[in-house]
Design an enzyme around this catalytic site. Structure first.
Site, short mmCIF file in Angstrom:
data_model
loop_
_atom_site.label_atom_id
_atom_site.label_comp_id
_atom_site.label_asym_id
_atom_site.label_seq_id
_atom_site.Cartn_x
_atom_site.Cartn_y
_atom_site.Cartn_z
N ARG A 70 0.84 -1.19 0.00
CA ARG A 70 0.00 0.00 0.00
C ARG A 70 0.87 1.25 0.00
O ARG A 70 2.00 1.23 0.48
CB ARG A 70 -0.91 0.01 1.24
CG ARG A 70 -2.12 -0.90 1.10
CD ARG A 70 -3.02 -0.84 2.33
NE ARG A 70 -2.39 -1.44 3.48
CZ ARG A 70 -1.78 -0.78 4.45
NH1 ARG A 70 -1.76 0.54 4.46
NH2 ARG A 70 -1.22 -1.42 5.46
N TYR A 198 -1.64 -3.54 -6.88
CA TYR A 198 -1.34 -4.32 -5.69
C TYR A 198 -2.41 -4.25 -4.60
O TYR A 198 -2.85 -3.16 -4.22
CB TYR A 198 0.00 -3.86 -5.07
CG TYR A 198 0.44 -4.84 -4.02
CD1 TYR A 198 1.14 -5.98 -4.39
CD2 TYR A 198 0.08 -4.69 -2.70
CE1 TYR A 198 1.50 -6.93 -3.46
CE2 TYR A 198 0.42 -5.64 -1.76
CZ TYR A 198 1.14 -6.75 -2.14
OH TYR A 198 1.47 -7.70 -1.21
N GLY A 199 -2.74 -5.38 -4.06
CA GLY A 199 -3.52 -5.55 -2.83
C GLY A 199 -4.45 -4.40 -2.50
O GLY A 199 -5.34 -4.03 -3.27
N LYS A 207 -9.52 -2.48 1.69
CA LYS A 207 -9.27 -1.33 2.57
C LYS A 207 -10.04 -0.09 2.12
O LYS A 207 -10.54 0.67 2.94
CB LYS A 207 -7.76 -1.04 2.65
CG LYS A 207 -6.94 -2.23 3.14
CD LYS A 207 -7.37 -2.69 4.51
CE LYS A 207 -6.87 -4.05 4.93
NZ LYS A 207 -5.53 -4.17 5.41
N HIS A 227 -10.55 -2.54 11.53
CA HIS A 227 -9.44 -3.37 11.04
C HIS A 227 -9.20 -4.49 12.05
O HIS A 227 -8.23 -4.45 12.82
CB HIS A 227 -8.20 -2.47 10.89
CG HIS A 227 -7.08 -3.08 10.12
ND1 HIS A 227 -5.77 -2.69 10.28
CD2 HIS A 227 -7.07 -4.04 9.17
CE1 HIS A 227 -5.01 -3.38 9.47
NE2 HIS A 227 -5.75 -4.21 8.79
N SER A 249 -1.45 -3.96 10.11
CA SER A 249 -1.11 -4.90 9.04
C SER A 249 0.20 -5.64 9.37
O SER A 249 1.14 -5.04 9.89
CB SER A 249 -0.90 -4.15 7.73
OG SER A 249 -2.08 -3.49 7.37
N ALA A 250 0.21 -6.93 9.04
CA ALA A 250 1.41 -7.76 9.20
C ALA A 250 1.85 -7.88 10.66
O ALA A 250 3.04 -7.94 10.96
CB ALA A 250 2.54 -7.27 8.30
N CYS A 251 0.89 -7.89 11.60
CA CYS A 251 1.20 -8.10 13.02
C CYS A 251 0.56 -9.39 13.54
O CYS A 251 0.38 -9.56 14.74
CB CYS A 251 0.75 -6.92 13.87
SG CYS A 251 1.77 -5.46 13.65
N ASP A 276 -9.24 -9.96 8.97
CA ASP A 276 -8.71 -8.61 8.70
C ASP A 276 -9.70 -7.48 8.99
O ASP A 276 -9.29 -6.42 9.44
CB ASP A 276 -8.28 -8.54 7.23
CG ASP A 276 -7.42 -7.32 6.92
OD1 ASP A 276 -6.56 -6.97 7.75
OD2 ASP A 276 -7.59 -6.72 5.84
N SER A 364 5.01 -10.38 0.44
CA SER A 364 4.38 -11.29 -0.52
C SER A 364 3.13 -11.88 0.13
O SER A 364 3.06 -12.04 1.34
CB SER A 364 5.35 -12.39 -0.97
OG SER A 364 5.93 -13.04 0.14
N ARG A 365 2.15 -12.19 -0.70
CA ARG A 365 0.82 -12.52 -0.19
C ARG A 365 0.23 -13.75 -0.84
O ARG A 365 0.58 -14.11 -1.96
CB ARG A 365 -0.13 -11.33 -0.48
CG ARG A 365 0.27 -10.02 0.19
CD ARG A 365 -0.33 -9.92 1.56
NE ARG A 365 0.18 -8.79 2.32
CZ ARG A 365 -0.43 -8.33 3.42
NH1 ARG A 365 -1.55 -8.87 3.85
NH2 ARG A 365 0.10 -7.34 4.10
N ASN A 492 -0.62 -18.28 22.33
CA ASN A 492 -1.43 -17.08 22.62
C ASN A 492 -2.82 -17.46 23.14
O ASN A 492 -3.50 -16.64 23.76
CB ASN A 492 -1.57 -16.21 21.36
CG ASN A 492 -0.24 -15.56 20.99
OD1 ASN A 492 0.64 -15.43 21.84
ND2 ASN A 492 -0.09 -15.16 19.74
O1 SAT Z 1 -2.51 -4.47 0.94
S1 SAT Z 1 -3.55 -4.78 1.93
O2 SAT Z 1 -4.08 -3.54 2.49
O3 SAT Z 1 -4.62 -5.50 1.29
C1 SAT Z 1 -2.94 -5.73 3.17
C2 SAT Z 1 -2.65 -4.97 4.39
O4 SAT Z 1 -1.83 -4.05 4.35
O5 SAT Z 1 -3.25 -5.26 5.44
MN MN Z 2 -5.09 -5.52 7.13
#
Ligand code: SAT
Ligand code: MN
Length: 580
Positions: A70, A198-199, A207, A227, A249-251, A276, A364-365, A492
Site C-alpha cells: 500500500r 497491488y492488494g 481497505k 481493522h 497490518s502484518a502483526c 482482517d 508477498s501474499r 497465545n
Molecule cells: O494491501 S492490503 O491492504 O490488502 C494488506 C494490508 O496491508 O493489510
Molecule cells: Mn489488514
C-alpha cells in the site's frame, strides 16, 4: 450480462466514454469466467503456473517491482471540508481530485477490457452487508475480488433491488509510481485508484471500501467498520466466545484468527470468522455483533509454516494465488521460513543465490477463499453475525506494553485503542520497524477525522446494554538481546483464555495504574518453557515509562484539536494521575 439498474448503466457508460476500453465485460462470478480469466492471464504472462502436482490450481503473480505494498503517501480522503478528513488523512478538495484522476483515466483502457465487478461485502443476505461495484482493467484484480468478496450475479441482484452501492474505479494505468493515486470520496461513496495493481491499492472492496468508505458510512448509520479479525474460542465444555481484535497490518491477525491450539490444550477449538476486517453493529437487544465483510484472505506469506500456522500452511496448498513469492527449482512457491526447499528464482524471477537477500518479498501474499481454512467458522455466513464478548487491541512493541491488560471500562478502552502504537511493517511502502501511533490499527484506514471517530466509538459503547470488555495485548516484547519473551502463535491461546475468563467473571486480576493485569498465576503457563522472571517482565508496569507514554498520547490527542471528545482527555488524565 448487464443490469436493470439505470444508475449503474449510466456510470459504466460514463466511465467507458472516459477510459475508451476495447471491450466491456460484466462479471458474473461463475467458475467458467474464473477459468477463462486464468487461462488468459497464463497466456499473457500475468500469471505463472506453479507446480500443479504439489499445488493444484495455484498460480504466481509477479507485480511490478515498484508496486508491492500500500502507498499511504498517495492515498487521499477527499471531503468538502478538510476538517472532516482530519489530520490523520491526506486531503484534497473533491473537485481537484476528480479533475486530476479523470485526466489520468482518460483513454487509459484503450486496447484493454473494462471489467464491471459487482460485489457484496458480508453475507449475501445480511442486513449488515453492503454492496459495491469495481470497474477495473486488471483481470488479476477480478480473480482476486472473486476470492475476497461475494462477487457477481448475487451481488448485482442486491444492487438491482435498489440499495446504494459504492463505486470504485480502478486502472493499473502505466504502473508508474509518479502516476499513482488512491482517492476516496466518502460523501459520494466513490473510490478512484490509478497506477497500482497491488492488494489494498487495487482490490477496492478491501481497505478502500470495507474500511475507508465504510467507516464513514458506519458513522452516519451508527455502526463501526474496523481493522479487526474475528475469532471464536470454544472450550472443551463447548462454551464459545467471539473476540474482535485490532492489530496493524502484518502483526499476526491471520495467525491469531486461525490459531491452532497447542498440545497442552486438547479439546479447545478455534473458529475463524474473519482475519482482517470486522463490521460491528449493536443489535436490537443492545448486544454488539460482528460480521466479516470479506470472503477470503489476502495474507502475508513469509513466516507461514507448519509450526507458526499449520492451518494457513495447509490452506494455501491448492486453489491459491501467490503474489511476489520465490519459486523452487521444481516450481513450488517458496518463502522465508517456509521450513523446507530452496529458492531458485526470487520474487522478481531473477536467479537467487545465498547472500542475495530475501527471495520472497517481505510483503508477498496469498489469496485464498476463506472456506479453505480448516478452522473456518460456518458462522462467517450468518447474516446476523456473531456476538462479541471482547475487543482486543494490540501492536508490535518491543518494550513497554505488557503481554495483556484489561481496560477499566469502555471509555478507558477507547483511550487504550486511541493510544495504540506499533512498529511499522512491510505492508506499506515506508520505513519498517519505527514505532508510530496507530489508533485502533486504523491509521491508514479511517476515512474521517480520528477525533470524530473516537466520539463515535464512545457513543457505540453507550448504545450497548453491557459494552464488551476491552483488552490490549502485545505478543512482541523483547529482552535486551532482541529475543522474544513470549512464545506466541498457538500459545497465545493461554492469553485468550484469561481474556475470556475475565469476560465470564471467572479470572482474577490485579488492579494497576494502566488497568487490570493478570497476576503471575492467573495465566496458565503449565508446560511452557518460561521462567518466573520472564513472566514477571511480561506482566510488569513500568510507571515512569508509562507516564512518558501517557504524556505522548496527550500530545498526540492535542494534534486533533477541539474535536477530541472531552471524555477521552479526562480518562487520560485519570490514568496519568494513577501513575503518579
Ligand atoms: O494491501 S492490503 O491492504 O490488502 C494488506 C494490508 O496491508 O493489510
Ligand atoms: Mn489488514
Amino acid at each position: 450480462m448487464t443490469t436493470t439498474n439505470d444508475q449503474l448503466i449510466s456510470w459504466v457508460d460514463e466511465v467507458a466514454r472516459l477510459t475508451r476500453p476495447a471491450r466491456v465485460h460484466w462479471c458474473d462470478g461463475s467458475e467458467a469466467e474464473r477459468e477463462q480469466l486464468i487461462a488468459q492471464m497464463l497466456e499473457s504472462g500475468e500469471l505463472l503456473e506453479l507446480n500443479q502436482d504439489t499445488h493444484p490450481n495455484c498460480y504466481l503473480h509477479r507485480s511490478d517491482p515498484s508496486d508491492v505494498a500500500r502507498v499511504e503517501h498517495l492515498t487521499f480522503v477527499c471531503t468538502t471540508d478538510p476538517e472532516d478528513a482530519g489530520p490523520n488523512n491526506h486531503w484534497m478538495a473533491p473537485d481537484q481530485a476528480h479533475g486530476q484522476m479523470d485526466a489520468l483515466f482518460e483513454g487509459c483502457m484503450e486496447g484493454r477490457t473494462l471489467y464491471v465487478v459487482p460485489y457484496c461485502m458480508g453475507p449475501i443476505d445480511s442486513p449488515y452487508a453492503r454492496c459495491g461495484v469495481e470497474i477495473t482493467d486488471s483481470p488479476y484484480v477480478v480473480v482476486n475480488m472473486g476470492l475476497m468478496t461475494r462477487m457477481g450475479r448475487k451481488a448485482l441482484a442486491r444492487i438491482e433491488r435498489g440499495e446504494r452501492f459504492v463505486r470504485g474505479l480502478h486502472s493499473i494505468g502505466e504502473l508508474d509510481p509518479e502516476r499513482r493515486f488512491i482517492m476516496h470520496f466518502p460523501e459520494e461513496l466513490t473510490i478512484k485508484s490509478y497506477g497500482s495493481g497491488y492488494g489494498g491499492n487495487a482490490l477496492l472492496g478491501k481497505k478502500c471500501h470495507a474500511l475507508r468508505i465504510a467507516s464513514w458510512q458506519a458513522r452516519e448509520e451508527g455502526w463501526l467498520a474496523e481493522h479487526m479479525l474475528i475469532v471464536g474460542v470454544e472450550s472443551p465444555e463447548g462454551e464459545t466466545h467471539y473476540l474482535a481484535c485490532a492489530f496493524p497490518s502484518a502483526c499476526g491477525k491471520t495467525n491469531l484468527a486461525m490459531l491452532l491450539p497447542p498440545e497442552s490444550h486438547a479439546g479447545w477449538k478455534i473458529w475463524t470468522v474473519g482475519d482482517d476486517i470486522a463490521w460491528l453493529h449493536v443489535d436490537g437487544s443492545g448486544q454488539l455483533r460482528a460480521i466479516n465483510p470479506e470472503a477470503g484472505y489476502f495474507g502475508v506469506v513469509p513466516g507461514t509454516n507448519a509450526k507458526t500456522n499449520r492451518n494457513a500452511f495447509d490452506m494455501i496448498r491448492r486453489d491459491a494465488i501467490f503474489t511476489n513469492v520465490a519459486v523452487t527449482a521444481d516450481n513450488q512457491p517458496w518463502w522465508e521460513d517456509k521450513g523446507h526447499g530452496d529458492p531458485e528464482l526470487d520474487w522478481q524471477g531473477r536467479p537467487w543465490a545465498p547472500g542475495n537477500g530475501k527471495a520472497a518479498h517481505p510483503n508477498s501474499r496469498f489469496t485464498v477463499s476463506a472456506q479453505q481454512n480448516p478452522a473456518w467458522s460456518p458462522r462467517a455466513e450468518d447474516p446476523a453475525g456473531v456476538p462479541i464478548s471482547a475487543i482486543v487491541f494490540g501492536g508490535r512493541r518491543r518494550e513497554l506494553a505488557p503481554l495483556v491488560y484489561e481496560a477499566r471500562d469502555w471509555r478507558h478502552g477507547v483511550l487504550v485503542g486511541a493510544g495504540m502504537a506499533s512498529e511499522t511493517t512491510a505492508a506499506a511502502t515506508a520505513q519498517v520497524g519505527v514505532v508510530r501511533r496507530d489508533p485502533m490499527a486504523m491509521k491508514p484506514f479511517c476515512g474521517y477525522n480520528f477525533a470524530d471517530y473516537w466520539s463515535h466509538w464512545l457513543s457505540i459503547g453507550e448504545r450497548t446494554t453491557t459494552p464488551p470488555k476491552v483488552f490490549h495485548v502485545n505478543w512482541f516484547r523483547q529482552n535486551g538481546e532482541g529475543r522474544f519473551l513470549w512464545p506466541g502463535f498457538g500459545e497465545n491461546l493461554r492469553v485468550l483464555r484469561w481474556i475470556i475468563d475475565r469476560c465470564a467473571g471467572r479470572a482474577e486480576a490485579r488492579d494497576t495504574a494502566i488497568g487490570w493485569l493478570p497476576g503471575p498465576t492467573d495465566i496458565d503457563v503449565e508446560g511452557l518453557d518460561i521462567d518466573p522472571q520472564t513472566l514477571e517482565s511480561l506482566l510488569a508496569v513500568d510507571a515512569p515509562a508509562w507516564r512518558e507514554e501517557l504524556t505522548q498520547i496527550g500530545d498526540y490527542l492535542d494534534g486533533f484539536g477541539d474535536r477530541v471528545p472531552e471524555a477521552l482527555r479526562e480518562v487520560r488524565e485519570q490514568v496519568l494521575a494513577r501513575l503518579k
